[in-house]
Design a protein around this motif. Sequence first.
Motif, mmCIF file in Angstrom:
data_model
loop_
_atom_site.group_PDB
_atom_site.id
_atom_site.type_symbol
_atom_site.label_atom_id
_atom_site.label_comp_id
_atom_site.label_asym_id
_atom_site.label_seq_id
_atom_site.Cartn_x
_atom_site.Cartn_y
_atom_site.Cartn_z
ATOM 1 N N SER A 109 0.313 -1.491 -0.370
ATOM 2 C CA SER A 109 0.301 -0.153 -0.242
ATOM 3 C C SER A 109 1.192 0.830 -0.373
ATOM 4 O O SER A 109 1.425 1.393 0.813
ATOM 5 C CB SER A 109 -0.790 0.364 1.831
ATOM 6 O OG SER A 109 -1.274 -0.910 1.403
ATOM 7 N N THR A 130 -3.650 -3.280 -0.158
ATOM 8 C CA THR A 130 -4.857 -3.234 0.325
ATOM 9 C C THR A 130 -5.387 -1.808 0.244
ATOM 10 O O THR A 130 -6.087 -2.059 0.991
ATOM 11 C CB THR A 130 -5.289 -3.545 1.688
ATOM 12 O OG1 THR A 130 -4.025 -3.305 2.291
ATOM 13 C CG2 THR A 130 -4.570 -5.665 1.874
ATOM 14 N N HIS A 131 -4.747 -0.679 -0.535
ATOM 15 C CA HIS A 131 -5.210 0.402 -0.673
ATOM 16 C C HIS A 131 -6.446 0.617 -1.450
ATOM 17 O O HIS A 131 -7.315 0.807 -1.837
ATOM 18 C CB HIS A 131 -3.974 1.458 -1.381
ATOM 19 C CG HIS A 131 -4.310 2.548 -0.473
ATOM 20 N ND1 HIS A 131 -3.625 3.670 -1.812
ATOM 21 C CD2 HIS A 131 -5.007 3.375 0.329
ATOM 22 C CE1 HIS A 131 -4.134 4.848 -1.535
ATOM 23 N NE2 HIS A 131 -4.720 4.777 0.120
ATOM 24 N N ARG A 169 -11.535 0.325 -1.704
ATOM 25 C CA ARG A 169 -12.033 1.306 -1.203
ATOM 26 C C ARG A 169 -12.190 2.604 -2.175
ATOM 27 O O ARG A 169 -12.625 3.075 -1.807
ATOM 28 C CB ARG A 169 -10.752 1.621 -0.486
ATOM 29 C CG ARG A 169 -10.220 0.931 0.842
ATOM 30 C CD ARG A 169 -8.798 1.006 1.220
ATOM 31 N NE ARG A 169 -8.290 0.251 2.665
ATOM 32 C CZ ARG A 169 -8.476 -0.941 3.027
ATOM 33 N NH1 ARG A 169 -9.157 -1.895 2.067
ATOM 34 N NH2 ARG A 169 -8.491 -1.168 4.259
ATOM 35 N N PRO A 192 -12.715 -3.429 7.702
ATOM 36 C CA PRO A 192 -11.576 -2.874 9.238
ATOM 37 C C PRO A 192 -11.981 -1.670 9.743
ATOM 38 O O PRO A 192 -13.000 -1.142 10.143
ATOM 39 C CB PRO A 192 -10.682 -1.298 7.466
ATOM 40 C CG PRO A 192 -12.112 -0.941 7.059
ATOM 41 C CD PRO A 192 -13.211 -2.588 6.301
ATOM 42 N N VAL A 193 -10.942 -1.524 10.783
ATOM 43 C CA VAL A 193 -11.698 -0.287 12.366
ATOM 44 C C VAL A 193 -11.958 0.777 11.350
ATOM 45 O O VAL A 193 -10.843 0.589 10.964
ATOM 46 C CB VAL A 193 -10.538 -0.936 13.659
ATOM 47 C CG1 VAL A 193 -10.927 0.188 14.596
ATOM 48 C CG2 VAL A 193 -11.019 -2.663 14.116
ATOM 49 N N GLY A 194 -12.437 1.791 11.922
ATOM 50 C CA GLY A 194 -12.801 2.694 11.361
ATOM 51 C C GLY A 194 -13.732 3.134 9.772
ATOM 52 O O GLY A 194 -13.171 4.043 9.324
ATOM 53 N N TRP A 198 -16.663 6.556 6.549
ATOM 54 C CA TRP A 198 -16.211 6.126 5.198
ATOM 55 C C TRP A 198 -17.257 6.902 4.919
ATOM 56 O O TRP A 198 -18.330 6.923 5.937
ATOM 57 C CB TRP A 198 -15.811 4.366 4.694
ATOM 58 C CG TRP A 198 -14.888 4.159 5.168
ATOM 59 C CD1 TRP A 198 -13.814 5.253 5.722
ATOM 60 C CD2 TRP A 198 -14.120 3.058 4.230
ATOM 61 N NE1 TRP A 198 -12.576 3.779 5.630
ATOM 62 C CE2 TRP A 198 -13.026 2.393 4.830
ATOM 63 C CE3 TRP A 198 -14.581 2.395 3.872
ATOM 64 C CZ2 TRP A 198 -12.294 1.815 4.426
ATOM 65 C CZ3 TRP A 198 -13.708 1.023 3.639
ATOM 66 C CH2 TRP A 198 -12.321 0.433 4.223
ATOM 67 N N GLU B 191 -4.184 1.383 14.595
ATOM 68 C CA GLU B 191 -5.572 0.582 13.671
ATOM 69 C C GLU B 191 -6.010 1.393 13.934
ATOM 70 O O GLU B 191 -6.832 1.759 15.346
ATOM 71 C CB GLU B 191 -6.023 -0.391 14.081
ATOM 72 C CG GLU B 191 -7.312 -1.631 13.811
ATOM 73 C CD GLU B 191 -7.039 -2.970 13.146
ATOM 74 O OE1 GLU B 191 -7.615 -2.989 15.128
ATOM 75 O OE2 GLU B 191 -7.596 -3.641 12.693
ATOM 76 N N GLY B 192 -7.005 2.277 13.576
ATOM 77 C CA GLY B 192 -7.936 3.369 13.189
ATOM 78 C C GLY B 192 -9.076 3.606 12.005
ATOM 79 O O GLY B 192 -8.285 3.335 10.653
ATOM 80 N N GLU B 193 -9.294 5.054 11.893
ATOM 81 C CA GLU B 193 -9.692 5.530 10.732
ATOM 82 C C GLU B 193 -8.521 6.111 9.477
ATOM 83 O O GLU B 193 -8.334 5.358 8.313
ATOM 84 C CB GLU B 193 -10.388 7.228 10.973
ATOM 85 C CG GLU B 193 -11.155 6.506 11.682
ATOM 86 C CD GLU B 193 -11.891 7.945 12.196
ATOM 87 O OE1 GLU B 193 -11.709 9.353 11.535
ATOM 88 O OE2 GLU B 193 -13.320 8.264 12.422
ATOM 89 N N SER B 195 -5.673 3.668 9.636
ATOM 90 C CA SER B 195 -5.149 2.478 8.025
ATOM 91 C C SER B 195 -6.465 2.218 7.861
ATOM 92 O O SER B 195 -5.946 1.783 6.886
ATOM 93 C CB SER B 195 -4.840 1.867 10.042
ATOM 94 O OG SER B 195 -6.441 1.487 10.064
ATOM 95 N N ALA B 196 -7.329 2.178 8.299
ATOM 96 C CA ALA B 196 -8.834 2.022 7.038
ATOM 97 C C ALA B 196 -8.280 2.238 5.851
ATOM 98 O O ALA B 196 -8.463 1.973 4.706
ATOM 99 C CB ALA B 196 -10.197 2.335 8.195
ATOM 100 N N ARG B 197 -8.715 4.128 6.076
ATOM 101 C CA ARG B 197 -7.958 4.640 4.747
ATOM 102 C C ARG B 197 -7.154 4.375 3.486
ATOM 103 O O ARG B 197 -7.285 4.505 3.092
ATOM 104 C CB ARG B 197 -8.136 5.871 4.963
ATOM 105 C CG ARG B 197 -9.054 7.281 4.143
ATOM 106 C CD ARG B 197 -8.764 7.915 4.307
ATOM 107 N NE ARG B 197 -8.417 9.254 3.362
ATOM 108 C CZ ARG B 197 -8.592 10.896 3.935
ATOM 109 N NH1 ARG B 197 -8.860 11.444 4.837
ATOM 110 N NH2 ARG B 197 -7.745 11.487 3.069
ATOM 111 N N LEU B 198 -5.927 4.048 4.260
ATOM 112 C CA LEU B 198 -4.946 4.048 3.414
ATOM 113 C C LEU B 198 -4.154 2.254 3.370
ATOM 114 O O LEU B 198 -3.321 1.953 2.299
ATOM 115 C CB LEU B 198 -3.694 4.018 5.148
ATOM 116 C CG LEU B 198 -3.529 5.757 4.844
ATOM 117 C CD1 LEU B 198 -2.685 6.331 5.732
ATOM 118 C CD2 LEU B 198 -3.273 7.041 3.628
ATOM 119 N N LEU B 200 -3.530 -0.238 5.497
ATOM 120 C CA LEU B 200 -2.056 -0.299 5.760
ATOM 121 C C LEU B 200 -2.715 -1.363 7.816
ATOM 122 O O LEU B 200 -3.168 -1.073 7.749
ATOM 123 C CB LEU B 200 -1.434 0.706 6.539
ATOM 124 C CG LEU B 200 -0.509 1.323 5.149
ATOM 125 C CD1 LEU B 200 0.113 2.528 5.597
ATOM 126 C CD2 LEU B 200 0.492 0.667 4.411
#
Lengths: 304, 440
Positions: A109, A130-131, A169, A192-194, A198, B191-193, B195-198, B200
Motif C-alpha cells: 500500500s 490493500t489500499h 476502497r 476495517p476498524v475505522g 467512510w 489501527e483506526g480511521e 489505517s482503514a483509509r490507507l 495499511l
Amino acid sequence: MITHLLSAADLDRSTATLVLDTATEMATVAGREVKKLPTLRGRTVVNLFYEDSTRTRTSFEVAAKRLSADVINFSAKGSSVSKGESLKDTALTLQAMGADAVVIRHSASGAPHRLARWVDGSVVNAGDGTHEHPTQALLDAYTMRSRLGTLEGLRVAIVGDVLHSRVARSNVLLLATLGAKVTLVSPPTLLPVGVGAWPCAVSYDLDAVLGDVDVVMMLRVQRERMNDSYFPSAREYARRYGLDVARAARLPEHAIVMHPGPMNRGMEIAPEVADSARATIVEQVANGVSVRMAVLYLLLGGKS
Amino acid sequence: MSSFVLTGARILGAAKTDIVITDGVVAEVAPGASAPGATRIDADGLVALPGLVDLHTHLREPGREDAETVESGSRAAALGGYTAVCAMANTDPVADTAGVVEQVYRLGRDAGLAHVQPIGAVTVGLAGERLAELGAMADSAAAVRIFSDDGHCVSDPRLMRRALEYVKAFDGVIAQHAEEPRLTAGAQMHEGEWSARLGLTGWPAVAEEAIIARDVLLAEHVGARLHICHVSTAGSVEILRWAKARGIRVTAEVTPHHLLLTDALAESYDPVFKVNPPLRTDADVAALRAALADGVVDVVATDHAPHTVEDKECEWPYARPGMLGLQTALPVVLHTMLDPALLDGGGEPGPARLDWDGVAERMSRRPARIAGLAGHGRDPAPGVPANLTLVDPAARVTVDGGEIASRSRNTPYAGRTLPGRVVATFLAGAPTVLDGKAQR
C-alpha cells in the motif's frame, strides 16, 4: 486535470465525470475497423508490475497502444527488480528512459505515492496492496452508468472482504463523489476498524440489503483468508455472504451483478449468477480498456 | 582537572547565579562566585538543568555501525543535552551476555561524550524463550540494572513473571515493550480511521494495553518493579493510573514523538513516520501530555532509533520502524509541555503544563533514579557531580536533517521550528558541548 491518479479521492465530481464521458468516446474506437487513435504518438507508457496481473496489465497495454503510445512492460520477474533493486532506483531508471507515465501495480500500500515523488511523469495506481485500485472503480462506475443510465442516487451493495480490498476502497470513494449510495456488506471481521468514517453504510446481513439495491458488487475472497479465523469455513462464508441463485432471484429485476474478477465460482458467486444476463463481468473487462484510455489520454494528452 | 564558571545561569529557571565547576564537581553556586584560573562561560539567561538521562536509546553498535555507533549516538546525546543514555539490547549480537554489555559500556566510556549504561536482554537472542544470564550482566563491569527485549515483547506470561521475580535479587527492573504479538502480525500503523483509509494493517491500541494490564498484575503478584517502555495510548494511561493508585511499583515512559505527532502523518506514506509503537490519534496525544504532567507517566525517553537511508527510502511496509530523537527530545518536550510563558523567561505554568523543575524531573532526575545512576539526575548544587546542560529558552531552531550528529537522518521533525537550544553540556565537569558544538 490531475497529474497522477493515485487514489479515487484524487477525482472530484467534474473530473470523474470527464473521465467517464471521455471513456464513452474512447469506446467508439473499439467498434472501428482500425482501433487506433494517434493521440499519444511518441509518448512512453511504462507498465511497472510487481504483482502478476495479466488482465490489468493487458488492459493498460491495450489502452496505451490504441492511443499510439509506446508501451514498455517492466515486470518485476526477470528484471533488475528481482535482483533486489529498490523502488527508488527503478524509478530513477524509468525517469532516465523518459517515461511519460508509469502504471504501477504493487503489493505494498502506498507504493505509487512513493513512486510519484521520484519520477516527473504521471503515475497511475493500478492496485497497491490493500489500499486502492482507482481505474477499477472508474470502470465499475462506467459500467453502472452505461447499464443503468445514471450514478446519482444509485444504490450499490459491495459484498465481501472489504478489509483487504483495494477495489472496495476506491469504489466507496468514487461512488460517493458521483452521488451513489453505497452499502458495504461483510462479516464484521472483514471490515476495517475505522470504516465508520467512510462515506457509506455498513451491514452484516446480505439478505436484508439485497431486495433494495440497483447494483450488487461481489468481491473476491482470497484463499489465504480462509484459514485465518476471519470466518469459520469457506462453506459458511458462501452460505452467509455468497450470491447464490436463490439470493439473485430476490434482486430487483433491473439490478445488475458485478465482480472485479477473478471469481471464485461457488464461493462468493454461483456460476449460474455469474453467467446470467444481469452479470456485467465480461462488460467490465471491455469497459476497462475504454476507461484506461480515457485516464491516459487525460493525464498525458494535455502536455506537449 | 580544569575549572569553569558559568555566569548568569538560571538553575531550573530560577534567578541568575554563577556556577563554579572544579574537578568534575559543582564547587559553588552563588552570584559572583569564581575560582582561580577558571574558564568563564557566558551563560547569561540560559537555563541550567541537570544533565538529561535517556532510558531508551538505540546505539546500534555492535552490528549496525552503518546506522549509528556508540560514539555518534553519544555525540547526538550530548548535543541534545544528555549526560547519560541507556543503550537498548537489540544489537547484533544481542546484548544478552556480560561480554556484549561490557563491550558497549567500554565503547561509551572511550567515546567520553555521555555515560552509556547498557540495558541487558531479558531473553537469549530476544527470542522470548529462555532467560539470558541476567545475574552475570548485573555483576559485570557494566552493572546492568535495566533488562529489556525492546523491539520484542516478553509475551510469554510465565517467562515475564520469572524475569520480574528473578531481577529482584539485584534490584533490577524489567522494561517491557508492551505489544501482544498475536494482535500485531503484519501491523504497519495505528489501527483506526487512517489505517482503514490507507489500507495499511492496523496495530490496535489493545495490543499494548492488554500487555500492560497483565504485567502490572504480575508485578503486583510477585512484588517486583516494572517499567513500561514508550506508552502510546490513552487506555494505557488509565491502566497505569489504576496500577499506581493501587501501589504497584510500575514506572512508564513516553517518547517525544508520541507527545507531538499523530497517525494522520502516514497519509504521505513516507516511512520517516513509521515507528513502533505507531503514532496514535490526537486524543492519545492529549492523554499522554496530561499523564506526563500529572506524573502517571513518569519520564520522557527518546526511543532514538537510527536507520540507514535505504531502510527508510522505500515502500512503507518494507521500511524499518523508528525515528531519531536525541537531538530533538528537549525541544519537543519544551514545545508540547513547558508553559509557553517560561520559554522567554518568567510566568506561571498553566494547566497540564510543566515548569522547568517538572522538565528536569521527567527528563533527568526520575530517569536517573529508575536506571540507578547515582551521579546523574541531580540539580546543580555544591558537591554534586557536574553533569548538567545549559539551554537557551529564547532560541528557536528549525530542524535540519543534514545537521544531525547521528549517522542516520531519519528525523520526523525536518523543517519544523522548535523552541530551545542546547548551548552547553558538561559530563563529569568536562564540556561535551560548548556554544552548541560537540567538543570531541
